[in-house]
Design a protein around this motif. Structure first.
Motif, PDB file in Angstrom:
ATOM      1  N   ASN A  72       0.914  -1.166   0.119  1.00 39.67           N
ATOM      2  CA  ASN A  72       0.065  -0.109  -0.025  1.00 39.67           C
ATOM      3  C   ASN A  72       0.865   1.338  -0.144  1.00 39.67           C
ATOM      4  O   ASN A  72       1.489   1.428   0.961  1.00 39.67           O
TER       5      ASN A  72
ATOM      6  N   ASN B   5      -0.502   4.119  -0.927  1.00 41.70           N
ATOM      7  CA  ASN B   5      -1.579   5.237  -1.068  1.00 41.70           C
ATOM      8  C   ASN B   5      -1.108   6.396  -0.398  1.00 41.70           C
ATOM      9  O   ASN B   5      -0.475   6.371   0.625  1.00 41.70           O
ATOM     10  N   ALA B   6      -1.480   7.707  -0.985  1.00 43.28           N
ATOM     11  CA  ALA B   6      -1.010   9.042  -0.516  1.00 43.28           C
ATOM     12  C   ALA B   6      -1.825   9.490   0.673  1.00 43.28           C
ATOM     13  O   ALA B   6      -1.679  10.385   1.532  1.00 43.28           O
TER      14      ALA B   6
ATOM     15  N   ALA C 281      -4.053   6.248   4.272  1.00 45.74           N
ATOM     16  CA  ALA C 281      -2.848   5.489   3.894  1.00 45.74           C
ATOM     17  C   ALA C 281      -2.780   4.061   4.819  1.00 45.74           C
ATOM     18  O   ALA C 281      -3.559   3.811   5.422  1.00 45.74           O
TER      19      ALA C 281
ATOM     20  N   LYS D  91      -2.432  10.127   7.353  1.00 40.78           N
ATOM     21  CA  LYS D  91      -1.493   9.597   6.684  1.00 40.78           C
ATOM     22  C   LYS D  91      -0.336   9.079   7.665  1.00 40.78           C
ATOM     23  O   LYS D  91      -0.002   8.041   7.519  1.00 40.78           O
TER      24      LYS D  91
ATOM     25  N   ASN E 260       6.840  10.934   0.570  1.00 31.83           N
ATOM     26  CA  ASN E 260       6.355  10.828  -0.861  1.00 31.83           C
ATOM     27  C   ASN E 260       7.498  11.016  -1.944  1.00 31.83           C
ATOM     28  O   ASN E 260       8.031  12.146  -2.142  1.00 31.83           O
TER      29      ASN E 260
ATOM     30  N   GLU F 275      -0.145  -2.942 -10.224  1.00 30.09           N
ATOM     31  CA  GLU F 275      -1.383  -3.491  -9.791  1.00 30.09           C
ATOM     32  C   GLU F 275      -1.588  -4.834  -9.902  1.00 30.09           C
ATOM     33  O   GLU F 275      -2.129  -5.359  -8.823  1.00 30.09           O
TER      34      GLU F 275
ATOM     35  N   VAL G 191      -0.458  -1.016  -4.775  1.00 27.04           N
ATOM     36  CA  VAL G 191      -1.444   0.092  -4.715  1.00 27.04           C
ATOM     37  C   VAL G 191      -1.044   1.487  -4.751  1.00 27.04           C
ATOM     38  O   VAL G 191      -0.023   1.864  -3.767  1.00 27.04           O
ATOM     39  N   GLY G 192      -1.508   2.335  -5.139  1.00 32.88           N
ATOM     40  CA  GLY G 192      -1.138   3.679  -5.033  1.00 32.88           C
ATOM     41  C   GLY G 192      -0.244   4.388  -5.857  1.00 32.88           C
ATOM     42  O   GLY G 192       0.375   5.546  -5.305  1.00 32.88           O
TER      43      GLY G 192
ATOM     44  N   LYS H  94       0.303   5.577  -8.926  1.00 32.26           N
ATOM     45  CA  LYS H  94      -0.066   6.477  -9.725  1.00 32.26           C
ATOM     46  C   LYS H  94      -0.012   7.919  -9.229  1.00 32.26           C
ATOM     47  O   LYS H  94      -0.421   8.211  -8.247  1.00 32.26           O
TER      48      LYS H  94
ATOM     49  N   HIS I  74      -0.431  12.161  -8.704  1.00 32.86           N
ATOM     50  CA  HIS I  74      -1.747  12.800  -8.654  1.00 32.86           C
ATOM     51  C   HIS I  74      -1.932  13.246  -9.942  1.00 32.86           C
ATOM     52  O   HIS I  74      -1.278  13.664 -10.832  1.00 32.86           O
TER      53      HIS I  74
ATOM     54  N   SER J  75       4.125   6.797  -1.637  1.00 34.09           N
ATOM     55  CA  SER J  75       3.915   7.389  -0.382  1.00 34.09           C
ATOM     56  C   SER J  75       4.465   6.345   0.622  1.00 34.09           C
ATOM     57  O   SER J  75       3.742   5.319   0.865  1.00 34.09           O
TER      58      SER J  75
END
Length: 362
Positions: free
Chosen positions: A7, A9-10, A13, A197, A299, A318, A323-324, A326, A328, A337
């Motif tokens: 994971n 993700n930004a 999180a 976060k 990040n 993926e 995950v995550g 890509k 912004h 992140s």
């Protein structure tokens, strides 16, 4: 568990598996109360212990002086963009900002709705790929405070050192890097952060503020938007985001068990070095976005040779359980992140995927 995603993700999180498992165990019956923490009154002694315990642990871990209040608020850091000038920007004064990217821009736009603002330094000419040097910051004489965004999640930049502001109050949005490293809180009049976060789940915002700044908020603003309302009521003026506060407490216990904030910094530096080294040693196949002196511990932003290749990278990652990654939507590219709860193993796995992807597409 073997089916946990990698994971990156930004926000919201990654949370530590141990924290999630403890919350799972206590979900139906917390502390023998016969009910979930989400079901009980926020006026109950059990929840007051949760609320006070989370505050106390944050004070301990972050070295918060006794003359600062710790508040648990709602509305995210985005609400703080307006609350700060509403409470602290008086007539004849100007809110000073260092413009470092997307989140600083949002804070500036909100402050402009309230009163006079001044941008005292900016890296816009460099597409926000760096943090302005401290020597670039020139404060106006009538500055009410200086606001900085300590870490820009979208651009992947972070302050290596903080400005000295003398008698001018320094305020920092630390939503994406609070507790990633030790900070001298006494340099700041206020530090605020959305929890989702580094501190827990979404739903609660932490505000660390010097008592003199909230002693008497202006009577002309709504009750819920006054800092003194929440300071005088121990963040319990209205029903708080109780489950989020509970999870913040569990997250803080996890940080303490891992050795505290100094240990977190070393952990973060070790794991992010893996990814930055993979970028720097790729012979230009991967290109870091942020200037080397402004690189974020939280990040990591980078690009490939084309948007098509970046889309392929995301699609293939993926399929491998990542995950995550890509970037912004406003800037594109790729982003990993690496908040406190992201394991070293996830970063190692990403580096291995990056090497394999380059081998097949370089």
């Amino acid at each position: 568990m073997t089916n946990r995603a990698f994971n990156f993700n930004a926000g919201p999180a990654a949370l530590p598996l141990e924290v999630l498992q403890q919350a799972q165990q206590e979900f139906i019956d917390y502390a023998g109360a016969g009910m979930s923490i989400m079901e009980m009154s926020h006026r109950s002694s059990i929840f007051e212990q949760v609320n006070d315990g989370a505050q106390s642990l944050l004070r301990e871990l972050f070295g918060i002086p006794s003359h600062y209040k710790v508040l648990f608020l709602q509305g995210g850091a985005s609400t703080q963009f307006a609350m700060i000038p509403m409470n602290l920007l008086s007539a004849g004064k100007s809110a000073a900002f260092v413009h470092t990217g997307s989140w600083a821009d949002k804070a500036i736009k909100e402050a402009k709705l309230i009163g006079e603002t001044t941008i005292v330094a900016s890296s816009e000419a460099d597409k926000f790929n760096r943090i302005p040097s401290l020597s670039e910051i020139q404060l106006p004489e009538h500055a009410a405070y200086l606001h900085i965004t300590s870490n820009e999640t979208i651009e992947g930049t972070q302050y290596a050192a903080y400005p000295e502001t003398g008698d001018v109050t320094l305020i920092a949005d630390m939503s994406s890097d609070i507790l990633c490293r030790p900070v001298d809180v006494s340099k700041f009049g206020m530090i605020y952060a959305g929890a989702q976060k580094n501190l827990g789940p979404s739903g609660v915002t932490i505000v660390i503020v010097r008592e003199d700044l909230v002693a008497e908020s202006p009577k002309s603003i709504p009750t819920m938007l006054r800092y003194d309302t929440h300071a005088k009521n121990n963040s319990l003026y209205n029903t708080p985001p109780s489950f989020s506060i509970y999870l913040v407490g569990l997250m803080l216990k996890w940080v303490k068990e891992k050795g505290g904030v100094a240990a977190m910094e070393q952990f973060n530096r070790d794991k992010t070095k893996l990814i930055y080294d993979a970028i720097d040693q790729s012979g230009g196949f991967y290109r870091g976005f942020a200037d080397a002196g402004s690189r974020s511990l939280m990040n990591i932003t980078f690009r490939l040779g084309s948007e098509e290749l970046e889309k392929q990278f995301v699609k293939e990652s993926e399929k491998q359980g990542f995950v995550g990654l890509k970037g912004h939507r406003s800037v594109g590219g790729l982003r990993a992140s690496t908040y406190n709860a992201v394991p070293h193993e996830s970063c190692k796995a990403l580096v291995e995927f990056m090497a394999d992807f380059q081998k097949r597409n370089g």
